[in-house]
Design an enzyme around this catalytic site. Structure first.
Site, mmCIF file in Angstrom:
data_model
loop_
_atom_site.group_PDB
_atom_site.id
_atom_site.type_symbol
_atom_site.label_atom_id
_atom_site.label_comp_id
_atom_site.label_asym_id
_atom_site.label_seq_id
_atom_site.Cartn_x
_atom_site.Cartn_y
_atom_site.Cartn_z
ATOM 1 N N ILE A 261 0.837 -1.201 0.000
ATOM 2 C CA ILE A 261 0.000 0.000 0.000
ATOM 3 C C ILE A 261 0.863 1.239 0.000
ATOM 4 O O ILE A 261 0.632 2.198 -0.713
ATOM 5 C CB ILE A 261 -0.912 0.053 1.250
ATOM 6 C CG1 ILE A 261 -1.782 -1.185 1.327
ATOM 7 C CG2 ILE A 261 -1.739 1.321 1.230
ATOM 8 C CD1 ILE A 261 -2.569 -1.280 2.618
ATOM 9 N N GLY B 258 7.070 3.953 3.057
ATOM 10 C CA GLY B 258 7.448 5.231 3.665
ATOM 11 C C GLY B 258 8.857 5.220 4.184
ATOM 12 O O GLY B 258 9.580 4.237 4.042
ATOM 13 N N GLY B 259 9.197 6.330 4.770
ATOM 14 C CA GLY B 259 10.560 6.497 5.251
ATOM 15 C C GLY B 259 10.932 5.497 6.330
ATOM 16 O O GLY B 259 12.071 5.103 6.462
ATOM 17 N N GLY C 277 8.757 2.677 7.248
ATOM 18 C CA GLY C 277 8.126 1.377 7.228
ATOM 19 C C GLY C 277 7.402 1.139 5.922
ATOM 20 O O GLY C 277 7.203 2.054 5.116
ATOM 21 N N VAL D 96 3.846 -0.580 4.327
ATOM 22 C CA VAL D 96 2.520 -1.072 4.683
ATOM 23 C C VAL D 96 2.045 -1.994 3.571
ATOM 24 O O VAL D 96 2.079 -1.608 2.399
ATOM 25 C CB VAL D 96 1.522 0.097 4.843
ATOM 26 C CG1 VAL D 96 0.202 -0.446 5.402
ATOM 27 C CG2 VAL D 96 2.089 1.174 5.732
ATOM 28 N N LYS E 248 1.963 -3.451 8.921
ATOM 29 C CA LYS E 248 3.050 -2.476 8.865
ATOM 30 C C LYS E 248 4.331 -3.137 9.326
ATOM 31 O O LYS E 248 4.355 -3.784 10.373
ATOM 32 C CB LYS E 248 2.754 -1.282 9.766
ATOM 33 C CG LYS E 248 1.626 -0.439 9.239
ATOM 34 C CD LYS E 248 1.634 0.930 9.868
ATOM 35 C CE LYS E 248 0.555 1.778 9.200
ATOM 36 N NZ LYS E 248 0.642 3.173 9.593
ATOM 37 N N ASP F 254 0.487 11.876 18.372
ATOM 38 C CA ASP F 254 0.694 12.415 17.029
ATOM 39 C C ASP F 254 -0.617 12.467 16.266
ATOM 40 O O ASP F 254 -0.708 12.013 15.135
ATOM 41 C CB ASP F 254 1.723 11.552 16.292
ATOM 42 C CG ASP F 254 2.233 12.254 15.029
ATOM 43 O OD1 ASP F 254 2.182 13.501 14.984
ATOM 44 O OD2 ASP F 254 2.640 11.548 14.089
#
Lengths: 191, 979
Positions: B109, B112-113, B115, B117, B132, B226
């Site tokens: 999917i 990213g930096g 991890g 997904v 993840k 967050d």
């Protein structure tokens, strides 16, 4: 021929140089996260450490004097990140076992400095490798990979890629030289 | 060969950048010319380190592909022989089918930096899940991993329809953590809002649900940390789902790096609370999430951020901490915020903006810079939003004085207005007054009454409001004060630990060896003493607190002036700190014997520290008292645990101190047995803990001292063997730790000892070689840390000693140069720490040797000058410490040299008889003073058998000066007599 650009650490002093910042980010974020994790921080804490350090870099970088002989940036960052991590451990009350009684110096069981240096080098190399790969013919890079990284015999590589031994050696030489240039560009002024 | 290859040609050849015909010519040459072949292989070899490092990375083909795609590979080396895949445009590879037991990965999917997904299907339930995988490597320690797993358990316990919880986790075959959660199809909140223009009411309803979910997590001890629109997904039915609870920081997909294009700040920063920007992780609590919710609500309604988050990082951080949010009603952007839609439950404000006072108050309360002024929980925030939606009074306004006051004014505005209208009417229309007197009178009376009532109402309201406001203020002040008091108590408690654990112990030790760290260390000491002073006053009698304080004082003392480590040269400050530390421990021992052993040890250590300080200041006698006390304490402690390596080592060090103290008084006979005991205990400790670097190091020190003693006793062969052992022990240490400054110093001492022995054996070449090695090490160490008193002391001592050596072997010009360097350093050090007797004495010794060397070179005037400086230094020392035998000894030697100098001077040709006589008289005076001092030394045992002749020599010199003959003036004094 590639011309070597000004050192990354000079370029990021200009906060408007987005390319430099992107590059800096791509190298230093994983570098710091890895160091934090290796020092025992959990992922949440590691992210705190990264955030803290990147913020500090952004705030202070413009005031850094660029001077090859001083080697300030790397040492500065090393101190910064190590300090931050120590604060974390202090929060966790994981007090260090003992303090040296006599000569005043704690025994050095392990050296975070060495660890940092290794991770620093690793991450820069990985990044440089990725960059250089984009600059050369795929076949050249493959030859380099098989020969240098996988340490396969030259004959096998020649057979697999349908090139001659001379081309393998040239691939090694050219990519290595370019890597060295790229590394210099990334780390000049860091140490 | 004439046509050898240039370096450029070699490089171009290896890089394949030459034409074919040129290539064959160059290669032919290479084959026939060994010089060029060598040069070519050097060119090829110069990147070897780089290549070795690349091999060490152990990158797999997939890693390389990831690198190339601008992504990061796992930082953990992964082995395996995946074939090179090559293709640049190849889609990212799925992990092997068995990477996540129980799941089948269907697609990636997001990459990213931090991890990746994946979308996957759970075999057992066939439900769609998201997995993840963290790219960071396995955790360093088992405890770190256990902590992490506990955290996962906590989060897995969050079962709420609006929270996407983690229901499984594990570790991949190559050691990376992964988490499994429900797969949610939908839009991120920010996209959802863009695609569905929401009304105020629907936005608030959605927000209230999000807030409820956050509150649910808070009640179970999980903080998000967050929250931001990116972490909230809204499904097709409009249900919100919050992602990454508690793991947010770990799993957040870094779409936008914090610092990106043009230094603009994007990413998580806008949602950060003031306490987060200050980096105070201990201040982060559920109210941090309340703040983030406030920002989300602000953005949801207005389409803007509460303050500018563009521009310089520092500026943005400052905005978050200090800039008041722009009132939402003014920030509302009709194109990006909520739609005008149907009127809200409360109507709308006059400017057509759907955001009214009350909703504004809710937002601003959530966005208070101080946590105490925000909603104290997400539940309170959700409740107020619901009150608002239901048209009920909101809580947010109740405690706000100005608001109630304003409201009261508004309520009375109508009545006041009516009265005023009538008054106006009356005064402008006299005719009407005449005609309608009665009516007007009634009206007037009525209006007056109305006005009075209104006035009364208003006064009452105002008084009530003032009172309420005052009460609120008092309550607030009380609350603030209580909070401050609590915070202060907590802060104090933590200050000790902060100091002890991080500030002093860790931080100082880390920077102590770094060149140029001195100003930072000085600041550290100053700060530390400030803190400790405050703490000592309020420590009460809590023994643990007192122990920690004592420990901190010791550490500060070490940094100030412990002669055994890199210190700041503040001996007086150090003594004071040690004594404070010792006094605190007395207080502890009087009240609490629960950890007697440790307390005893700490007491002993402090006794020894004081002893060291005194000893290095030349106060050997009083130092010995402290050392004995220390040794007794250590022996008591060893008797509690006779096999303990640490206890044995402690005692070894204690004996070493006593032995060293004997050595300082040249009592070699007394020193040797103490030092041998020290060596023996140290060896036992080392046997019990062979890998302990400190024991290993201290064994070299013990050997070093035994060697010194053997030399002093004239056992030259034994001494040589011992110094060689010192050299080899330190070499062993340096092999494992090449940067160890103390092992380098030890190595230098080993060379120095050998040099002296070679010199005694008159093997001058060997001596010179060893001296040079020793000097080189001293220079290197001193240059690395110019403010380190010990390193500087080592260096000038080396200059002085080697100067004497050169002077003796007739390399006097070299000697003079070395003396000059030595004097310069010792003087500088003296200036920095005028209290240190040792430096004064050392300076005097170097000056004395320097001066007499000049005399030997017939540079009489210069010599006289230098000796006079030596004399001044010694006089200062005698003033302070008249009975110090080392001072007496050097005083005698220097005065003897001065006697010689004046006698030489009297022999110069261009003097009048008067001048000649006066110099002879001065020479006689100096010799007499020298004699008196030598006799004192002899009586105190500070002159060895071999040195006793000096007394007769000096007597003879006095006689010669008193009865000058022509021969006496021409006597060429031998250097050996003077020193």
């Amino acid at each position: 021929m590639h011309t070597t650009r000004a050192s990354l650490l000079i370029r990021i002093r200009n906060r408007q140089d987005s390319a430099a910042w992107t590059e800096f980010d791509a190298i230093y974020r994983p570098l710091l996260a890895r160091f934090a994790a290796a020092s025992g921080a959990n992922p949440t804490e590691a992210e705190d450490v990264v955030q803290h350090c990147m913020t500090a870099v952004h705030q202070h970088i413009a005031s850094f004097e660029y001077d090859k002989s001083k080697g300030r940036f790397k040492g500065w960052l090393k101190t910064l990140v190590a300090n931050r991590i120590r604060n974390l451990f202090r929060d966790r009350k994981e007090k260090r076992a003992d303090t040296a009684a006599f000569s005043g110096l704690a025994a050095k069981e392990q050296s975070p400095e060495d660890l940092f240096d290794k991770i620093w080098m690793d991450e820069h190399l990985k990044y440089a490798l990725g960059q250089v790969r984009g600059e050369v013919e795929e076949k050249t890079f493959l030859a380099f990979k098989l020969y240098v990284i996988d340490e396969r015999p030259v004959e096998e590589i020649c057979a697999e890629l349908e090139i001659n031994a001379n081309q393998v050696h040239k691939a090694k030489y050219r990519i290595t030289r370019r890597l060295a240039e790229k590394m210099a560009e990334l780390t000049d002024g860091a140490e | 060969m004439s046509d050898c290859l240039t370096r450029d040609e070699i490089e171009r050849l290896q890089g394949g950048e030459v034409a074919d015909e040129e290539e064959s010519r160059l290669r032919a040459h290479l084959a026939s010319c060994p010089t060029c072949a060598e040069a070519a292989s050097q060119v090829a070899d110069r990147f070897n380190d780089l290549l070795n490092h690349i091999r060490d990375l152990q990158l797999s083909g997939a890693d390389l592909d990831a690198l190339h795609a601008g992504k990061r590979p796992s930082s953990e080396p992964r082995r395996g022989t995946s074939p090179p895949t090559g293709g640049r445009s190849k889609p990212p590879a799925l992990p092997p089918t068995d990477a996540f037991p129980g799941y089948e990965v269907t697609r990636e999917i997001h990459h990213g930096g931090q991890g990746v997904v994946y979308q996957a299907i759970q075999h057992s339930t066939k439900r769609k899940v998201a997995i993840k995988v963290l790219l960071e490597g396995p955790y360093a320690s088992r405890s770190a991993r256990r902590r992490f797993e506990r955290e996962i358990d906590l989060i897995a316990g969050l079962k709420h329809p609006d929270i996407v919880s983690i229901f499984d986790s594990g570790v991949t075959a190559d050691g990376r953590q992964f988490y499994v959660m429900d797969f949610v199809a939908g839009l991120r909140l920010e996209q959802y809002v863009k695609e569905h223009r929401l009304s105020l009411e629907s936005a608030l309803k959605l927000f209230a649900r999000i807030t409820d979910a956050v509150n649910f997590a808070h009640q179970r001890g999980v903080i998000h940390r967050d929250l931001k629109p990116w972490n909230i997904v809204v499904d097709a039915e409009g249900n919100p789902k919050i992602l990454d609870f508690g793991l947010a920081k770990t799993m957040v997909d870094k779409v936008d790096p914090l610092l990106s294009v043009s230094g603009q700040v994007v990413g998580t920063l806008p949602y950060m609370s003031p306490e987060q920007t200050r980096g105070k992780s201990e201040e982060i609590d559920i109210r941090t999430d309340v703040y983030a919710l406030g920002v989300i609500l602000y953005e949801l309604l207005t389409g803007q951020y509460p303050y500018s988050v563009m521009g310089e990082m520092a500026e943005v951080l400052n905005n978050i901490s200090h800039t008041a949010p722009k009132p939402p009603s003014r920030a509302w952007d009709p194109d990006r915020g909520i739609s005008l839609g149907e009127p809200s439950a409360r109507g709308r404000s006059s400017r057509g903006c759907p955001i009214d006072d009350e909703i504004e108050t809710i937002i601003l309360k959530s966005l208070s810079k101080e946590r105490e002024r925000r909603y104290q929980s997400a539940g309170e925030l959700a409740r107020d939003v619901r009150h608002y939606l239901a048209g009920e009074p909101i809580d947010a306004k109740r405690d706000s004085g100005w608001y109630v006051l304003r409201k009261a004014m508004r309520r009375h505005k109508l009545a006041l207005g009516a009265a005023l209208t009538i008054v106006l009417l009356i005064t402008t229309s006299a005719v009407a007054l005449m005609f309608m007197y009665n009516e007007v009178r009634q009206l007037w009376e009525h209006s007056e009454e109305q006005t009075k009532i209104a006035q009364l109402d208003r006064d009452r309201a105002l008084r009530a409001e003032a009172l309420a406001e005052e009460q609120t203020r008092i309550a607030q002040t009380d609350r603030d004060r209580a909070l401050r008091a609590e915070a202060l108590a907590k802060q104090r408690f933590n200050e000790v630990r902060e100091l002890a654990n991080a500030f002093i112990f860790d931080f100082h030790d880390k920077i102590a060896d770094l060149a140029g760290s001195v100003p930072a260390r000085e600041l550290l000491v100053k700060k530390a003493l400030q803190y400790l002073g405050n703490l000592r006053e309020s420590a009460g009698d809590d023994p643990n607190l007192l122990r920690e304080l004592s420990n901190a004082y010791k550490k500060v003392g070490d940094v100030q002036g412990n002669p055994g480590i890199a210190n700041l040269g503040d001996s007086a400050g150090a003594l004071e700190s040690y004594r404070r530390g010792r006094a605190l421990l007395d207080q502890v021992l009087a009240a609490d014997l629960s950890s007697e052993s440790d307390d005893l040890r700490n007491c002993a250590v402090l006794e020894d520290c004081i002893g060291d300080l005194l000893s290095f200041q030349g106060e050997a006698e009083s130092a010995l008292d402290y050392y004995q006390k220390g040794k007794d304490l250590f022996e008591r402690r060893l008797s509690l645990n006779p096999e303990g390596a640490k206890e044995l080592h402690d005692l070894a060090i204690s004996y070493s101190r006593i032995g060293t103290n004997h050595l300082r008084r040249r009592d070699y006979e007394g020193a040797l047995p103490q030092l041998e005991k020290s060596y023996e205990y140290c060896r036992q400790a080392s046997d019990r803990a062979p890998d302990h670097p400190q024991y290993r190091y201290d064994l070299t020190i013990a050997t070093e001292k035994i060697a010194d003693t053997q030399m002093g006793l004239g056992k030259l062969d034994d001494a040589m063997a011992s110094y060689r052992q010192v050299e080899s022990l330190n070499r062993d240490i340096l092999r494992d730790d090449p940067d160890s400054a103390r092992a380098k110093r030890g190595l230098g001492i080993g060379y120095d000892g050998q040099a002296k022995l070679h010199y005694i054996n008159e093997a001058f070449d060997k001596a010179a070689e060893c001296f040079d090695r020793s000097l080189k090490i001293s220079e290197e160490l001193a240059a690395a840390d110019p403010m380190n008193a010990q390193a500087q002391r080592d260096l000038y001592t080396a200059y002085g000693a080697i100067g004497v050596f050169y002077s003796e072997i007739d390399r006097r010009e070299d000697a003079v140069e070395l003396f000059k360097k030595g004097v310069r350093i010792a003087e500088a050090l003296n200036e920095a720490d005028p209290a240190s007797a040792l430096t004064w004495l050392d300076l005097a010794v170097i000056l004395g040797n320097y001066g007499s060397t000049l005399l030997d070179m017939n540079r009489t005037e210069e010599g006289l000058d230098v000796l006079t400086r030596a004399n001044r230094t010694l006089n200062e020392l005698r003033r302070r410490d008249p009975n110090n035998p080392r001072v007496q000894r050097n005083f005698a030697i220097t005065h003897r040299s001065l006697g010689h100098a004046h006698r030489d001077y009297a022999g110069l040709e261009n003097l009048t008889d008067n001048e000649r006589q006066s110099h002879m008289k001065m020479a006689a005076d100096f010799f007499r003073q020298s004699l008196a001092e030598f006799e004192k030394c002899r009586d105190a045992g500070y002159l060895s058998e071999g040195e006793l002749f000096i007394i007769d020599e000096t007597r003879k010199a006095i006689a010669e000066c008193e009865n000058p003959s022509s021969e006496a003036a021409e006597t060429d004094p031998a250097a050996s007599e003077r020193n």
